[in-house]
Scaffold this motif. Structure first.
Motif, PDB file in Angstrom:
ATOM      1  N   UNK A 158      -2.340  -3.844  94.900  1.00  0.00           N
ATOM      2  CA  UNK A 158      -2.660  -3.897  96.386  1.00  0.00           C
ATOM      3  C   UNK A 158      -3.946  -3.431  96.862  1.00  0.00           C
ATOM      4  N   UNK A 159      -4.640  -3.756  97.757  1.00  0.00           N
ATOM      5  CA  UNK A 159      -5.534  -3.363  98.469  1.00  0.00           C
ATOM      6  C   UNK A 159      -5.598  -3.710  99.978  1.00  0.00           C
ATOM      7  N   UNK A 160      -5.696  -2.955 100.763  1.00  0.00           N
ATOM      8  CA  UNK A 160      -6.042  -3.031 102.146  1.00  0.00           C
ATOM      9  C   UNK A 160      -5.110  -4.196 102.895  1.00  0.00           C
ATOM     10  N   UNK A 161      -3.815  -4.236 102.260  1.00  0.00           N
ATOM     11  CA  UNK A 161      -2.976  -5.364 102.849  1.00  0.00           C
ATOM     12  C   UNK A 161      -1.455  -4.680 103.086  1.00  0.00           C
ATOM     13  N   UNK A 162      -1.348  -3.828 103.750  1.00  0.00           N
ATOM     14  CA  UNK A 162      -0.031  -3.160 104.057  1.00  0.00           C
ATOM     15  C   UNK A 162       1.118  -4.308 104.524  1.00  0.00           C
ATOM     16  N   UNK A 163       0.747  -5.079 105.540  1.00  0.00           N
ATOM     17  CA  UNK A 163       1.833  -6.159 105.968  1.00  0.00           C
ATOM     18  C   UNK A 163       2.234  -6.976 104.755  1.00  0.00           C
ATOM     19  N   UNK A 164       1.228  -7.413 103.884  1.00  0.00           N
ATOM     20  CA  UNK A 164       1.796  -8.461 102.844  1.00  0.00           C
ATOM     21  C   UNK A 164       2.499  -7.613 101.793  1.00  0.00           C
ATOM     22  N   UNK A 165       2.187  -6.373 101.449  1.00  0.00           N
ATOM     23  CA  UNK A 165       2.793  -5.625 100.528  1.00  0.00           C
ATOM     24  C   UNK A 165       4.257  -5.408 100.947  1.00  0.00           C
ATOM     25  N   UNK A 166       4.339  -5.104 102.549  1.00  0.00           N
ATOM     26  CA  UNK A 166       5.655  -4.788 102.974  1.00  0.00           C
ATOM     27  C   UNK A 166       6.555  -6.170 102.662  1.00  0.00           C
ATOM     28  N   UNK A 167       6.214  -7.338 103.149  1.00  0.00           N
ATOM     29  CA  UNK A 167       6.627  -8.630 102.873  1.00  0.00           C
ATOM     30  C   UNK A 167       6.766  -9.035 101.440  1.00  0.00           C
TER      31      UNK A 167
ATOM     32  N   UNK B  34       7.329  -6.410  98.890  1.00  0.00           N
ATOM     33  CA  UNK B  34       8.713  -5.631  98.654  1.00  0.00           C
ATOM     34  C   UNK B  34       9.967  -6.146  99.029  1.00  0.00           C
ATOM     35  N   UNK B  35       9.902  -6.476 100.227  1.00  0.00           N
ATOM     36  CA  UNK B  35      11.174  -6.851 101.120  1.00  0.00           C
ATOM     37  C   UNK B  35      11.858  -8.154 100.415  1.00  0.00           C
ATOM     38  N   UNK B  36      10.797  -9.083 100.026  1.00  0.00           N
ATOM     39  CA  UNK B  36      11.458 -10.278  99.431  1.00  0.00           C
ATOM     40  C   UNK B  36      11.863  -9.975  98.148  1.00  0.00           C
ATOM     41  N   UNK B  37      11.414  -9.092  97.196  1.00  0.00           N
ATOM     42  CA  UNK B  37      11.852  -8.712  95.999  1.00  0.00           C
ATOM     43  C   UNK B  37      13.053  -7.832  96.238  1.00  0.00           C
ATOM     44  N   UNK B  38      13.321  -7.020  97.076  1.00  0.00           N
ATOM     45  CA  UNK B  38      14.326  -6.222  97.332  1.00  0.00           C
ATOM     46  C   UNK B  38      15.557  -7.281  97.753  1.00  0.00           C
ATOM     47  N   UNK B  39      15.395  -8.211  98.595  1.00  0.00           N
ATOM     48  CA  UNK B  39      16.441  -9.281  98.889  1.00  0.00           C
ATOM     49  C   UNK B  39      16.842  -9.985  97.616  1.00  0.00           C
ATOM     50  N   UNK B  40      15.872 -10.494  96.771  1.00  0.00           N
ATOM     51  CA  UNK B  40      16.354 -11.156  95.831  1.00  0.00           C
ATOM     52  C   UNK B  40      17.182 -10.075  94.655  1.00  0.00           C
TER      53      UNK B  40
ATOM     54  N   UNK C 120       0.327  11.856  98.398  1.00  0.00           N
ATOM     55  CA  UNK C 120       1.276  11.407  99.224  1.00  0.00           C
ATOM     56  C   UNK C 120       2.083  10.640  98.379  1.00  0.00           C
ATOM     57  N   UNK C 121       3.463  10.656  98.221  1.00  0.00           N
ATOM     58  CA  UNK C 121       4.153   9.474  97.775  1.00  0.00           C
ATOM     59  C   UNK C 121       4.822   8.778  98.828  1.00  0.00           C
ATOM     60  N   UNK C 122       4.816   7.331  98.349  1.00  0.00           N
ATOM     61  CA  UNK C 122       5.421   6.468  99.300  1.00  0.00           C
ATOM     62  C   UNK C 122       7.079   6.697  99.836  1.00  0.00           C
ATOM     63  N   UNK C 123       7.339   6.618 100.901  1.00  0.00           N
ATOM     64  CA  UNK C 123       9.029   6.910 100.917  1.00  0.00           C
ATOM     65  C   UNK C 123       9.674   5.718 100.678  1.00  0.00           C
ATOM     66  N   UNK C 124      10.852   5.560 100.240  1.00  0.00           N
ATOM     67  CA  UNK C 124      11.619   4.638 100.347  1.00  0.00           C
ATOM     68  C   UNK C 124      12.563   4.732 101.077  1.00  0.00           C
ATOM     69  N   UNK C 125      12.623   3.882 102.399  1.00  0.00           N
ATOM     70  CA  UNK C 125      13.616   3.880 103.711  1.00  0.00           C
ATOM     71  C   UNK C 125      14.807   3.335 103.310  1.00  0.00           C
TER      72      UNK C 125
END
Length: 144
Positions: free
Chosen positions: A71-80, A82-88, A124-129
């Motif tokens: 990942x590089x400079x693309x937080x919106x794409x990363x969120x999508x 991870x959300x897709x992977x989590x849904x699967x 900083x460690x990313x939070x898992x919400x």
């Protein structure tokens, strides 16, 4: 008065083998003549049932999956992503969950973000919400 059952209960291995056969039939029917969307939920349910049977047997020796996401400079794409992977993972239930995380699926983020607005402070460690994956964040030039 009902009569007593005369057949034996299938062993866990027999139940798992039967569930694999059901999934194979679903896969054939799901794609016969083109994709049959009306069967998708039943197919996913069959996989979750298989996961339940494997968990009940108690000796899950299947592989763990570690997904590395650059990942590089693309937080919106990363969120999508991870959300897709989590849904699967939720739809198919691979490996089940323990303590709110999928036991057989982990994610490593290889972060090469350059934009200061997208960077976090050092350490900083990313939070898992919400329940999800085990995770690590790697950055170039830093120890993992």
């Amino acid at each position: 008065m009902p009569s007593p059952a005369t057949c034996r209960l299938a062993s866990p291995d027999e139940q798992i083998a039967a569930q694999h056969a059901i999934i194979n039939r679903f896969e054939t029917a799901l794609w016969d003549g083109g994709f049959n969307a009306s069967m998708l939920q039943s197919y996913q349910s069959a996989w979750r049932r298989l996961e339940t049977l494997i968990a009940a047997r108690g000796d899950d020796r299947r592989h763990r999956f570690v997904l590395v996401i650059p990942v590089a400079d693309s937080p919106a794409q990363l969120r999508r992503c991870l959300a897709s992977l989590l849904e699967l993972c939720r739809l198919y239930g691979y490996g089940g969950m323990k303590d709110g995380h999928f036991r057989k699926v982990s994610v490593i983020l290889a972060d090469d973000t350059q934009a200061r607005s997208h960077r976090r402070k050092p350490g900083h460690r990313p939070r898992v919400r919400r329940p999800g994956f085990g995770h690590r964040l790697l950055r170039p030039g830093r120890a993992a």
